[in-house]
Design a protein around this motif. Structure first.
Motif, PDB file in Angstrom:
ATOM      1  N   UNK A 279       0.781  -1.310  -0.136  1.00 26.07           N
ATOM      2  CA  UNK A 279       0.066  -0.085   0.000  1.00 26.07           C
ATOM      3  C   UNK A 279       0.903   1.090   0.046  1.00 26.07           C
ATOM      4  N   UNK A 280       0.619   2.465  -0.605  1.00 30.72           N
ATOM      5  CA  UNK A 280       1.072   3.526  -0.629  1.00 30.72           C
ATOM      6  C   UNK A 280       0.068   4.898  -0.412  1.00 30.72           C
ATOM      7  N   UNK A 281       0.753   5.866  -0.052  1.00 29.24           N
ATOM      8  CA  UNK A 281       0.100   7.013   0.183  1.00 29.24           C
ATOM      9  C   UNK A 281       0.702   8.255   0.036  1.00 29.24           C
ATOM     10  N   UNK A 282       0.200   9.220  -0.467  1.00 34.05           N
ATOM     11  CA  UNK A 282       0.808  10.658  -0.846  1.00 34.05           C
ATOM     12  C   UNK A 282      -0.373  11.682  -0.714  1.00 34.05           C
ATOM     13  N   UNK A 283       0.022  12.655  -0.323  1.00 37.70           N
ATOM     14  CA  UNK A 283      -0.741  14.057  -0.104  1.00 37.70           C
ATOM     15  C   UNK A 283      -1.365  14.429  -1.321  1.00 37.70           C
ATOM     16  N   UNK A 284      -2.505  14.705  -1.227  1.00 39.95           N
ATOM     17  CA  UNK A 284      -3.641  15.353  -2.342  1.00 39.95           C
ATOM     18  C   UNK A 284      -3.104  16.766  -2.752  1.00 39.95           C
ATOM     19  N   UNK A 285      -2.727  16.803  -3.877  1.00 38.37           N
ATOM     20  CA  UNK A 285      -2.072  18.251  -4.316  1.00 38.37           C
ATOM     21  C   UNK A 285      -3.032  19.280  -4.057  1.00 38.37           C
ATOM     22  N   UNK A 286      -4.382  19.247  -4.274  1.00 42.52           N
ATOM     23  CA  UNK A 286      -5.204  20.560  -4.351  1.00 42.52           C
ATOM     24  C   UNK A 286      -6.491  19.842  -3.530  1.00 42.52           C
ATOM     25  N   UNK A 287      -6.224  19.625  -2.041  1.00 40.36           N
ATOM     26  CA  UNK A 287      -7.441  19.226  -1.358  1.00 40.36           C
ATOM     27  C   UNK A 287      -8.395  20.608  -1.052  1.00 40.36           C
ATOM     28  N   UNK A 288      -9.645  20.313  -0.706  1.00 38.78           N
ATOM     29  CA  UNK A 288     -10.506  21.431  -0.251  1.00 38.78           C
ATOM     30  C   UNK A 288     -10.053  22.196   0.386  1.00 38.78           C
ATOM     31  N   UNK A 289     -10.509  23.430   0.462  1.00 37.84           N
ATOM     32  CA  UNK A 289     -10.217  24.510   1.591  1.00 37.84           C
ATOM     33  C   UNK A 289     -10.158  24.158   2.963  1.00 37.84           C
ATOM     34  N   UNK A 290      -9.132  24.218   3.704  1.00 35.62           N
ATOM     35  CA  UNK A 290      -9.289  23.909   5.064  1.00 35.62           C
ATOM     36  C   UNK A 290      -8.947  22.499   5.471  1.00 35.62           C
ATOM     37  N   UNK A 291      -8.667  21.550   4.394  1.00 35.04           N
ATOM     38  CA  UNK A 291      -8.518  20.119   4.593  1.00 35.04           C
ATOM     39  C   UNK A 291      -7.150  19.769   4.059  1.00 35.04           C
ATOM     40  N   UNK A 292      -6.602  18.765   4.779  1.00 36.74           N
ATOM     41  CA  UNK A 292      -5.289  18.321   4.438  1.00 36.74           C
ATOM     42  C   UNK A 292      -5.469  16.708   4.264  1.00 36.74           C
ATOM     43  N   UNK A 293      -5.308  16.334   2.862  1.00 40.86           N
ATOM     44  CA  UNK A 293      -5.858  15.184   2.634  1.00 40.86           C
ATOM     45  C   UNK A 293      -4.761  14.116   2.116  1.00 40.86           C
ATOM     46  N   UNK A 294      -4.761  12.684   2.517  1.00 41.23           N
ATOM     47  CA  UNK A 294      -3.756  11.721   2.136  1.00 41.23           C
ATOM     48  C   UNK A 294      -4.555  11.007   1.210  1.00 41.23           C
ATOM     49  N   UNK A 295      -3.969  10.590   0.062  1.00 44.00           N
ATOM     50  CA  UNK A 295      -4.558   9.672  -0.733  1.00 44.00           C
ATOM     51  C   UNK A 295      -4.007   8.481  -0.714  1.00 44.00           C
ATOM     52  N   UNK A 296      -4.664   7.068  -0.545  1.00 51.90           N
ATOM     53  CA  UNK A 296      -4.340   5.737  -0.493  1.00 51.90           C
ATOM     54  C   UNK A 296      -4.027   5.475  -2.053  1.00 51.90           C
ATOM     55  N   UNK A 297      -3.133   4.683  -2.321  1.00 59.02           N
ATOM     56  CA  UNK A 297      -2.689   4.045  -3.486  1.00 59.02           C
ATOM     57  C   UNK A 297      -2.236   2.436  -3.501  1.00 59.02           C
ATOM     58  N   UNK A 298      -2.413   1.844  -4.626  1.00 59.59           N
ATOM     59  CA  UNK A 298      -1.552   0.648  -4.758  1.00 59.59           C
ATOM     60  C   UNK A 298      -1.893  -0.698  -3.515  1.00 59.59           C
ATOM     61  N   UNK A 299      -3.210  -0.295  -3.057  1.00 60.59           N
ATOM     62  CA  UNK A 299      -3.363  -1.496  -2.123  1.00 60.59           C
ATOM     63  C   UNK A 299      -3.539  -2.819  -2.774  1.00 60.59           C
ATOM     64  N   UNK A 300      -2.750  -3.975  -2.535  1.00 64.79           N
ATOM     65  CA  UNK A 300      -2.714  -4.994  -3.224  1.00 64.79           C
ATOM     66  C   UNK A 300      -2.213  -6.153  -2.167  1.00 64.79           C
ATOM     67  N   UNK A 301      -2.932  -7.465  -2.300  1.00 66.13           N
ATOM     68  CA  UNK A 301      -2.473  -8.612  -1.650  1.00 66.13           C
ATOM     69  C   UNK A 301      -2.610  -9.792  -2.435  1.00 66.13           C
ATOM     70  N   UNK A 302      -1.541 -10.533  -2.420  1.00 66.20           N
ATOM     71  CA  UNK A 302      -1.445 -11.808  -3.237  1.00 66.20           C
ATOM     72  C   UNK A 302      -2.490 -12.799  -2.959  1.00 66.20           C
ATOM     73  N   UNK A 303      -2.783 -13.507  -4.118  1.00 66.71           N
ATOM     74  CA  UNK A 303      -4.081 -14.127  -3.971  1.00 66.71           C
ATOM     75  C   UNK A 303      -3.926 -15.419  -3.201  1.00 66.71           C
ATOM     76  N   UNK A 304      -2.702 -15.891  -2.790  1.00 63.87           N
ATOM     77  CA  UNK A 304      -2.441 -16.800  -1.775  1.00 63.87           C
ATOM     78  C   UNK A 304      -2.572 -16.524  -0.362  1.00 63.87           C
ATOM     79  N   UNK A 305      -2.574 -15.023  -0.170  1.00 61.97           N
ATOM     80  CA  UNK A 305      -2.486 -14.759   1.430  1.00 61.97           C
ATOM     81  C   UNK A 305      -3.875 -13.839   1.548  1.00 61.97           C
ATOM     82  N   UNK A 306      -4.941 -13.892   0.829  1.00 64.63           N
ATOM     83  CA  UNK A 306      -6.003 -13.155   1.218  1.00 64.63           C
ATOM     84  C   UNK A 306      -6.834 -13.955   2.332  1.00 64.63           C
TER      85      UNK A 306
END
Length: 227
Positions: free
Chosen positions: A122-149
């Motif tokens: 899983x990865x996370x990066x800040x949102x470049x242009x969040x709504x006014x007054x918010x500081x947002x982190x965006x979650x990326x690339x969540x993945x789990x191998x099929x054998x370990x779900x």
């Protein structure tokens, strides 16, 4: 149940991460194909074109051959968005995970490790242009191998991002996932994420009626994150 631990990404993980991510995305192709076959426009195509050939040529064999090639075309169409997405990711943020996620302040990339192998990411990066007054982190690339779900790895990875967001002073965690990624959609709902809307990546995904779902998880500073 196999044990696992979550740690920060290291350069030696790169090949395993990329291979698992690519396989995970391409696992959705059969689901997309089945979804495409249920659409009225697809059923009309599969029935109308062969019937027109029978009426014009009088050959049922030609109609059967036509259906076969139409199905091949639909499989190709179903696979296109997923392959394009993998290619896009591997040429952008996942081309250099350290640079994209670990070199920038307020970002992160984690892996779940079991038996010396990477089994989740899983990865996370800040949102470049969040709504006014918010500081947002965006979650990326969540993945789990099929054998370990089914072992709680995906939930643990999401919890890692939520805790990181709170530690870094973010007000929200946001993410986008595909309508056909049923396991991911169910996971986010179960963890308290709220749907904020839907969109389409491009004309092809609109044609296939495969939308993207946008989620948000508010993290009020006065309230502890429920993990």
């Amino acid at each position: 149940m196999a044990s696992f631990r979550i740690r920060q990404f290291q350069e030696r993980d790169y090949k395993q991460v990329v291979d698992m991510f690519s396989r995970g995305m391409e696992e959705h192709i059969p689901t997309a194909f089945r979804h495409l076959l249920t659409l009225p426009r697809t059923l009309l195509l599969l029935a109308g074109v062969p019937l027109a050939l029978v009426l014009v040529s009088g050959s049922w064999l030609l109609a059967v051959v036509c259906i076969f090639f139409l199905l091949l075309f639909l499989w190709f169409l179903s696979s296109k968005p997923w392959k394009n997405y993998v290619s896009y990711c591997l040429h952008t943020d996942m081309a250099d995970i350290t640079k994209s996620y670990l070199s920038a302040r307020g970002s992160g990339f984690w892996v779940a490790e079991s038996g010396g192998q990477v089994v989740g990411t899983v990865g996370a990066r800040p949102v470049k242009d969040p709504p006014l007054g918010r500081k947002q982190l965006q979650l990326f690339r969540l993945s789990v191998s099929s054998q370990h779900r089914g072992q709680g790895i995906a939930k643990a990875l999401v919890r890692t991002v939520l805790q990181f967001a709170r530690d870094q002073g973010y007000t929200d965690v946001v993410l986008t996932t595909g309508l056909l990624q049923h396991g991911a959609v169910a996971l986010y709902y179960s963890m308290g994420f709220q749907k904020t809307g839907e969109s389409f990546m491009d004309f092809l995904t609109w044609l296939m009626d495969v939308s993207l779902i946008h989620f948000i998880y508010p993290l009020p500073s006065t309230q502890k994150c429920e993990l």
